[in-house]
Design a protein around this motif. Structure first.
Motif, PDB file in Angstrom:
ATOM      1  N   TYR A  92     -36.470   9.691  -6.814  1.00 51.48           N
ATOM      2  CA  TYR A  92     -35.676   8.611  -6.206  1.00 51.48           C
ATOM      3  C   TYR A  92     -36.021   7.270  -6.855  1.00 51.48           C
ATOM      4  O   TYR A  92     -37.198   6.886  -6.940  1.00 51.48           O
ATOM      5  CB  TYR A  92     -35.966   8.538  -4.699  1.00 51.48           C
ATOM      6  N   TYR A 103     -28.677  14.759  -2.210  1.00 51.65           N
ATOM      7  CA  TYR A 103     -29.417  14.959  -0.961  1.00 51.65           C
ATOM      8  C   TYR A 103     -28.520  15.633   0.082  1.00 51.65           C
ATOM      9  O   TYR A 103     -28.963  16.548   0.798  1.00 51.65           O
ATOM     10  CB  TYR A 103     -29.934  13.618  -0.443  1.00 51.65           C
ATOM     11  N   VAL A 117     -40.544   9.005  -4.365  1.00 50.65           N
ATOM     12  CA  VAL A 117     -39.972   7.657  -4.314  1.00 50.65           C
ATOM     13  C   VAL A 117     -40.707   6.786  -5.339  1.00 50.65           C
ATOM     14  O   VAL A 117     -41.789   6.270  -5.075  1.00 50.65           O
ATOM     15  CB  VAL A 117     -40.073   7.067  -2.897  1.00 50.65           C
ATOM     16  N   LYS A 132     -29.694   3.971   1.518  1.00 49.98           N
ATOM     17  CA  LYS A 132     -31.138   4.160   1.373  1.00 49.98           C
ATOM     18  C   LYS A 132     -31.723   4.836   2.602  1.00 49.98           C
ATOM     19  O   LYS A 132     -32.526   5.773   2.504  1.00 49.98           O
ATOM     20  CB  LYS A 132     -31.774   2.775   1.154  1.00 49.98           C
ATOM     21  N   GLU A 133     -31.313   4.382   3.780  1.00 39.71           N
ATOM     22  CA  GLU A 133     -31.813   4.965   5.021  1.00 39.71           C
ATOM     23  C   GLU A 133     -31.345   6.407   5.199  1.00 39.71           C
ATOM     24  O   GLU A 133     -32.106   7.261   5.657  1.00 39.71           O
ATOM     25  CB  GLU A 133     -31.390   4.104   6.213  1.00 39.71           C
ATOM     26  N   LEU A 136     -33.557   8.454   2.655  1.00 38.80           N
ATOM     27  CA  LEU A 136     -34.994   8.498   2.917  1.00 38.80           C
ATOM     28  C   LEU A 136     -35.354   8.914   4.341  1.00 38.80           C
ATOM     29  O   LEU A 136     -36.478   9.377   4.580  1.00 38.80           O
ATOM     30  CB  LEU A 136     -35.616   7.134   2.609  1.00 38.80           C
ATOM     31  N   SER A 140     -33.919  13.754   3.550  1.00 38.06           N
ATOM     32  CA  SER A 140     -35.115  14.177   2.810  1.00 38.06           C
ATOM     33  C   SER A 140     -36.075  14.861   3.775  1.00 38.06           C
ATOM     34  O   SER A 140     -36.249  14.400   4.901  1.00 38.06           O
ATOM     35  CB  SER A 140     -35.809  12.972   2.168  1.00 38.06           C
ATOM     36  N   LEU A 143     -41.376  12.836   1.905  1.00 36.66           N
ATOM     37  CA  LEU A 143     -41.398  11.742   0.942  1.00 36.66           C
ATOM     38  C   LEU A 143     -42.771  11.641   0.288  1.00 36.66           C
ATOM     39  O   LEU A 143     -43.797  11.789   0.956  1.00 36.66           O
ATOM     40  CB  LEU A 143     -41.059  10.415   1.630  1.00 36.66           C
ATOM     41  N   LEU A 154     -42.910   1.325   1.614  1.00 38.04           N
ATOM     42  CA  LEU A 154     -41.886   2.272   2.056  1.00 38.04           C
ATOM     43  C   LEU A 154     -41.774   2.292   3.576  1.00 38.04           C
ATOM     44  O   LEU A 154     -40.669   2.317   4.136  1.00 38.04           O
ATOM     45  CB  LEU A 154     -42.199   3.677   1.535  1.00 38.04           C
ATOM     46  N   ILE A 158     -38.307   1.615   5.779  1.00 38.78           N
ATOM     47  CA  ILE A 158     -37.685   2.563   6.723  1.00 38.78           C
ATOM     48  C   ILE A 158     -38.186   2.325   8.150  1.00 38.78           C
ATOM     49  O   ILE A 158     -38.178   3.230   8.984  1.00 38.78           O
ATOM     50  CB  ILE A 158     -37.908   4.023   6.289  1.00 38.78           C
ATOM     51  N   ILE A 166     -44.865  11.158   4.934  1.00 35.34           N
ATOM     52  CA  ILE A 166     -45.019  10.427   3.675  1.00 35.34           C
ATOM     53  C   ILE A 166     -46.414  10.734   3.124  1.00 35.34           C
ATOM     54  O   ILE A 166     -47.416  10.485   3.790  1.00 35.34           O
ATOM     55  CB  ILE A 166     -44.868   8.908   3.863  1.00 35.34           C
TER      56      ILE A 166
END
Length: 372
Positions: A92, A103, A117, A132-133, A136, A140, A143, A154, A158, A166
């Motif tokens: 990404y 995605y 990312v 983007k939201e 992510l 997904s 991450l 990040l 978000i 993450i």
């Protein structure tokens, strides 16, 4: 996922070319294979039998680019489904309407997505927050970022969601790319450089966030026997503004220019021929060029951005200067070259850094843990 991972795929639009993501993909593939996990790469190059070329490297028109994007991702993801691959890795870099496509299709096909990312904020400044939201947060499964700084950034982007989904997994180094048959002497002869002079290197894409202006403004205060080599091509940037600084300070006799795409062979020559790499970045989430330099035991002088400080320890495996401070940059370069013992210690610690913390075999095992 109940069963142990035995297959995984990397789907990469950028691949071979200006982005040089093929280095990354192939090194990660090698790590997976050593852990007995078959790794397929769907990109724009074919290096081995598990590399499937689904994207075209050269796209001229806008329509060709869109078709390459849609057809390439569709083919790659359906091939994953056909081969029984249940987990895929996607890179990404930005969140736009077009970027949503792979995605969404992955979700429809029931594929688990691990999303690396690379850029929390698009370097092209074309992010659409809603897209983007969606990418992510909604589409997904897990991450991955390369350092703690990126993780913090990040989470802000978000709104603190998905904290447990993450992971920080380092960007690996590139020792496997170095050619031991090329010596410093051979490299300098190939590039037409003096065998006795000292050279510092600015390498890679030239763009405003890379801080080449900071380096050029530092050059009048860098010792006169130290020359600068600039090797790379502009990306959404105009080299004329940098040329004007060279002209202003009459640096033509100390600055060597190769403003073009740098081949793998020439990269080898530049990293072997030079005495230090300068990374005057104003903004960066992770530098592949930094890890490349460490792989060559090439001392680094870098701006003190948080992401840089997670790798470079001042006067141990590199030098740090105050970001966007040309005078401090010049001082750190002069200090490094004035102290032969410091220079040699920094060189020696470069390889130790990548062997301990940036090993692709260890990195692949982290992805396997995430996948399982």
């Amino acid at each position: 996922m109940n069963s142990k991972l035995n297959k995984i795929a990397i789907v990469d639009l950028v691949g071979r070319g200006n982005g040089a993501m093929d280095y990354y993909d192939l090194a990660l593939q090698s790590g997976f294979e050593k852990s007995n996990v078959d790794c397929y790469i769907y990109s724009n190059f074919k290096e081995n039998e598990h590399c499937i070329k689904v994207f075209v490297e050269e796209r001229k028109s806008s329509i060709q680019k869109v078709l390459n994007y849609l057809i390439g991702y569709t083919r790659a993801l359906f091939l994953c489904k056909t081969k029984g691959i249940k987990v895929i890795i996607l890179h990404y870099f930005q969140g736009t309407v077009q970027d949503l496509f792979p995605y969404l299709l992955s979700k429809l096909l029931g594929l688990k997505t691990i999303v690396i990312v690379h850029d929390i904020v698009s370097m092209a400044n074309n992010d659409i927050q809603a897209m983007k939201e969606l990418i992510l947060i909604k589409f997904s499964d897990h991450l991955v970022v390369h350092n703690q700084f990126s993780k913090q950034q990040l989470q802000e982007v978000i709104s603190g969601k998905r904290k447990d989904e993450i992971s920080v997994v380092h960007h690996g180094a590139f020792k496997q790319l170095t050619d031991d048959s090329i010596t410093r002497e051979i490299a300098r002869e190939k590039l037409g450089l003096s065998s006795k002079a000292q050279y510092i290197l600015f390498f890679g894409k030239i763009k405003s966030t890379k801080g080449l202006d900071v380096l050029l403004n530092a050059m009048p205060k860098v010792n006169n026997d130290i020359n600068l080599i600039i090797a790379g091509n502009p990306w959404k940037d105009d080299f004329e503004k940098y040329q004007s600084i060279i002209d202003k300070f009459e640096l033509q006799h100390r600055v060597i220019l190769n403003i073009s795409y740098i081949s793998d062979q020439d990269r080898e020559y530049y990293f072997k021929a030079c005495d230090a790499l300068i990374l005057p970045y104003k903004e960066i989430f992770q530098s592949g060029v930094m890890l490349m330099a460490l792989s060559y035991s090439l001392p680094i002088v870098a701006s003190d951005l948080e992401s840089n400080k997670e790798i470079i320890r001042h006067e141990e495996n590199g030098m740090l200067f105050r970001s966007e401070d040309s005078e401090d940059l010049a001082g750190q370069v002069n200090n490094l070259f004035a102290d032969t013992k410091l220079l040699e210690n920094v060189k020696g610690n470069c390889l130790k850094t990548i062997e301990e913390d940036y090993n692709w075999d260890k990195i692949a095992k982290q992805y396997i843990d995430i996948s399982n």
